[in-house]
Design an enzyme around this catalytic site. Structure first.
Site, PDB file in Angstrom:
ATOM      1  N   ARG A 334       0.823  -1.216   0.000  1.00  0.00           N
ATOM      2  CA  ARG A 334       0.000   0.000   0.000  1.00  0.00           C
ATOM      3  C   ARG A 334       0.854   1.261   0.000  1.00  0.00           C
ATOM      4  O   ARG A 334       0.469   2.279  -0.572  1.00  0.00           O
ATOM      5  CB  ARG A 334      -0.951  -0.031   1.201  1.00  0.00           C
ATOM      6  CG  ARG A 334      -2.081  -1.071   1.040  1.00  0.00           C
ATOM      7  CD  ARG A 334      -2.667  -1.436   2.390  1.00  0.00           C
ATOM      8  NE  ARG A 334      -3.906  -2.217   2.317  1.00  0.00           N
ATOM      9  CZ  ARG A 334      -3.952  -3.547   2.181  1.00  0.00           C
ATOM     10  NH1 ARG A 334      -2.846  -4.246   2.060  1.00  0.00           N
ATOM     11  NH2 ARG A 334      -5.119  -4.177   2.155  1.00  0.00           N
ATOM     12  N   ASP A 623      -4.014 -15.075   7.983  1.00  0.00           N
ATOM     13  CA  ASP A 623      -2.759 -15.580   7.412  1.00  0.00           C
ATOM     14  C   ASP A 623      -1.955 -16.409   8.410  1.00  0.00           C
ATOM     15  O   ASP A 623      -0.926 -16.977   8.059  1.00  0.00           O
ATOM     16  CB  ASP A 623      -1.888 -14.409   6.941  1.00  0.00           C
ATOM     17  CG  ASP A 623      -2.504 -13.718   5.730  1.00  0.00           C
ATOM     18  OD1 ASP A 623      -3.322 -14.339   5.036  1.00  0.00           O
ATOM     19  OD2 ASP A 623      -2.170 -12.539   5.488  1.00  0.00           O
TER      20      ASP A 623
END
Ligand code: S3P
Length: 751
Positions: A334, A623
């Site tokens: 990002r 995750d």
């Protein structure tokens, strides 16, 4: 093995001779004959043992041939094809004809003129190999080993003919790819023809100057490296430039424009422009090296098995020390995306130099953004503003990263130019309909391959409208994709999430001065604003820290502190779950850095117990489950996970991949559609399970999880297909060794 009974090579120079040499070395049993206008070359070929026989008259050499390889200069192709069409009997339909010409459109036109159309038994091709030397004397059997051969078959090609040409080149050790004639000519104009033109031109220019002797005498490595190819065969290259005129001219235009910009920068002493260009080029060069060295980077049309990496982890070992794991992957992606779109210069610290985030960085360079670094986690991005990206020259390759592909999809849907997104083999299997569908609702024109899979083709210039999207799954990637598209949409883009997901996009947008609002489970923004650059400090990735948290949680006597870890509330599922399992885990020196909460995490061993994992923790630890499954296998009692069907569409089907690995180790478990039950065998005194050989399926987190599992195994664990650990955690093995684990890295061939 190539089984052609009789191969005829027309044109016995370096390329044709090396083909014969490579076939001989491969154990080829058939006859090889050659035709060349120069009888000495043919005689030398026989003397060198490359060919059985040959001559100067093509018509006399055609009897009984099964395959003809045309290795003559491009402008001689038509005459040779004419002779072939006259000399080959009409009954010889099984004869396959292929060529090695460096341009394909003109050769296809030759075939059309001679035969009326390209017959199905003609398979045009081009081995991307050569040398500045010419003539059969320079032939070498190694010329094609590990080189690419591009075939450009026509739609009507005979499948058997195509397969036989493939086998021919594979027998020489080459990797065979396919693409269209047009694409081949464009790609080669840029990567081969242009550099040859420049080398010829530079040497010629200098050679005509008065002090040329001195110039050549003092010319050192740089000149030699740059101009080696100016020693190449002039006739062959003349033909190539005449044949591939248009594509060469267009690449020359691009080059001249770049040269003019550099000239201007030198003239005006514009040090920023010089640094930006050199930095971009230097990084691109390293990136291409990675591509060529076949690490896990592979452009889509280079798709092939990865460079195999195997971990061998001896049982036992310790888990002690203070460590800092690399920067957060989600935030690293990002930071580049928003920094590129911002006005001003964004300085990033702590950037993850993993393959995935580097691919994102490279993609922005390809869209014209000047980016310096990374140097030890520091990256400087010269933002181009919301509308400053330029059309990339080709598909953008995002490696292994679902995050990159989905976020890029939103961002690119708002651009004025068309784009294509590709990734590696694993990414090619992952669902993209989840972003393509809502983007279409916003007005984007976006195509996927069958079943909503990559690659994605995005049409530029489609006006976007804000929508309210009620996400069917808890996905930060989908949410972020829509928010990024929303920056370019008319009106308001609202996204509701069924459960909280990581909010780095919202936080970082706010940090760049772009208002993103939130009420309960819904966030929204208005299109049409702008981003203002600012510094970004990326904390260590809690997902990478997890492997060492679990290492300490399962190893008696362990005491590990992980420094500067991001503890954003949308990411701390692993902390909550380990704590529920009884882990002794404390957060020290909690602080806020650049809008994100950070802490040092200390964890010491105490026995764990099995739990029912609260469903609300699932998106917050999405995750981390592969590693948490290893924790569960070491706990006392059963750990039960439900509501985690998203795990099935990660880099692998992580429920199944972990279950298969646990089965190898002998850990009792039951798989269900949306989760798993794992029966832990925790006992301080004895190992929790056995060892064995496990396939990570190229999934970085599966590989690292089973490496950690070895701390409590009774036997060695060998894990295959670990190259992709470099996508998120390039230093993993070094850090694992530092805490006291016995991991070694082997090439798959050694084990
Ligand atoms: C990510 C979101 C998660 C996560 C991935 C990174 C992100 O995916 O699994 O590793 O950076 O937005 P989903 O949003 O698809 O769950």
């Amino acid at each position: 093995m190539c089984h052609e009974p009789r191969l005829l090579i027309v044109g016995l120079g370096l390329i044709g001779g090396s083909l014969a040499a490579a076939l001989r070395v491969s154990g080829f049993k058939g006859q090889i004959t050659a035709c060349d206008p120069n009888a000495n070359e043919v005689a030398l070929g026989v003397e060198m043992g490359l060919i059985n026989a040959g001559g100067t008259q093509l018509s006399q050499l055609l009897d009984g041939v099964s395959m003809v390889v045309l290795a003559v200069p491009v402008l001689a192709m038509e005459r040779v094809m004419q002779e072939l069409s006259e000399g080959l009997s009409a009954a010889a339909t099984n004869v396959v004809i292929t060529d090695v010409g460096s341009t394909k459109a003109t050769i296809r036109e030759c075939a059309e003129r001679v035969f009326g159309c390209v017959p199905p038994n003609i398979v045009l091709g081009h081995p991307i190999a050569g040398s500045e030397k010419s003539g059969v004397a320079a032939a070498t059997p190694a010329l094609y080993a590990n080189h690419k051969v591009i075939l450009t078959p026509e739609p009507n090609v005979n499948a058997e003919a195509l397969a036989r040409v493939k086998v021919l080149w594979q027998a020489c050790g080459a990797e065979v790819l396919q693409m269209s004639v047009e694409r081949h000519d464009q790609v080669l104009a840029r990567t081969s023809h242009l550099p040859h033109l420049l080398a010829f031109s530079l040497v010629d220019t200098l050679a005509r100057q008065d002090e040329r002797l001195d110039i050549f005498r003092y010319a050192a490595g740089g000149f030699r490296d740059f101009t080696r190819i100016a020693g190449s065969d002039p006739v062959m290259w003349r033909d190539i430039f005449i044949a591939n005129r248009d594509a060469v001219l267009s690449s020359l235009d691009d080059f001249e424009a770049g040269l003019a910009r550099l000239r201007q920068a030198v003239e005006s002493g514009d040090s920023d422009a010089l640094i930006a260009t050199f930095d971009r080029a230097s990084h691109a060069r390293h990136y291409f090296d990675t591509l060529l060295n076949k690490t896990s980077y592979q452009a889509e049309y280079h798709m092939q098995p990865q460079g195999k990496v195997t971990y061998r982890v001896s049982p036992g070992g310790q888990a002690q020390g203070r460590l800092r794991v690399p920067g957060d992957k989600s935030m690293s992606h990002r930071s580049i995306m928003l920094g590129a779109l911002a006005e001003g210069v964004t300085e990033v610290k702590g950037f993850l130099e993993g393959e995935d985030s580097l691919a994102t960085l490279q993609a922005f360079r390809e869209m014209g953004v000047a980016i310096e670094g990374p140097h030890q986690g520091r990256v400087t991005i010269h933002g181009v503003g919301m509308h400053g990206l330029k059309a990339p020259a080709g598909p953008l390759y995002v490696g292994n990263s679902g995050t990159a592909m989905r976020l890029f999809a939103g961002l690119l849907a708002g651009q004025a130019f068309d784009s294509e997104l590709t990734g590696d083999e694993s990414l090619t299997k992952r669902p993209m309909g989840r972003v393509a569908d809502p983007l279409r609702l916003m007005g984007a024109t976006i195509e996927t391959a069958e079943g909503g899979r990559p690659p994605l083709s995005i049409k530029g210039g489609a006006p976007l409208k804000g929508i309210f999207y009620d996400m069917p799954m808890a996905s930060a990637q989908v949410k972020s994709c829509l928010l990024l598209a929303g920056l370019y949409a008319e009106g308001e883009t609202r996204v509701r999430e069924p459960a909280p997901t990581r909010d780095h996009t919202e936080r970082m947008l706010n940090g760049f001065g772009y208002v993103v609002s939130r009420e309960g489970d819904t966030c929204w923004l208005q299109g049409g604003g702008k981003l203002t650059a600012g510094p970004i400090d990326v904390p260590s990735d809690i997902s990478s820290a997890t492997f060492f948290l679990v290492a300490a949680a399962i190893t008696p006597g362990a005491d590990i502190t992980l420094e500067h870890v991001g503890i954003n509330p949308t990411r701390i599922g692993v902390i909550n779950i380990l704590t529920l399992m009884g882990a002794d885990l404390v957060l020290e020196d909690e602080r806020e850095v650049g809008g994100e909460p950070v802490a040092d995490i200390r964890i010491r061993y105490v026995p764990l117990k099995g739990i029912d994992i609260p469903v609300d923790q699932v998106p917050l630890a999405i995750d981390e489950f592969p590693a948490l499954f290893v924790a569960a296998a070491n706990a006392q009692g059963t750990t039960r996970l439900r509501g985690a069907e998203e795990l099935r569409v990660k880099e692998s089907d992580r429920i199944q991949a972990m279950a298969d690995g646990l089965a190898v180790l002998g850990v009792e478990h039951t798989v269900v559609e949306d989760g798993i039950d794992i029966v832990g065998n925790g006992n301080d005194q004895v190992a929790s399970y056995g060892g064995g050989r496990i396939d990570s399926l190229g999934d970085h987190r599966i590989a690292m999880s089973f490496a950690i599992a070895a701390l409590r195994a009774s036997d060695t664990i060998v894990i295959d297909d670990c190259a992709n650990v470099a996508t998120s955690f390039p230093d993993f093995v070094a850090l694992a060794q530092r805490i006291g684990m016995n991991v070694s890295v082997e090439s798959a061939n050694d084990v």
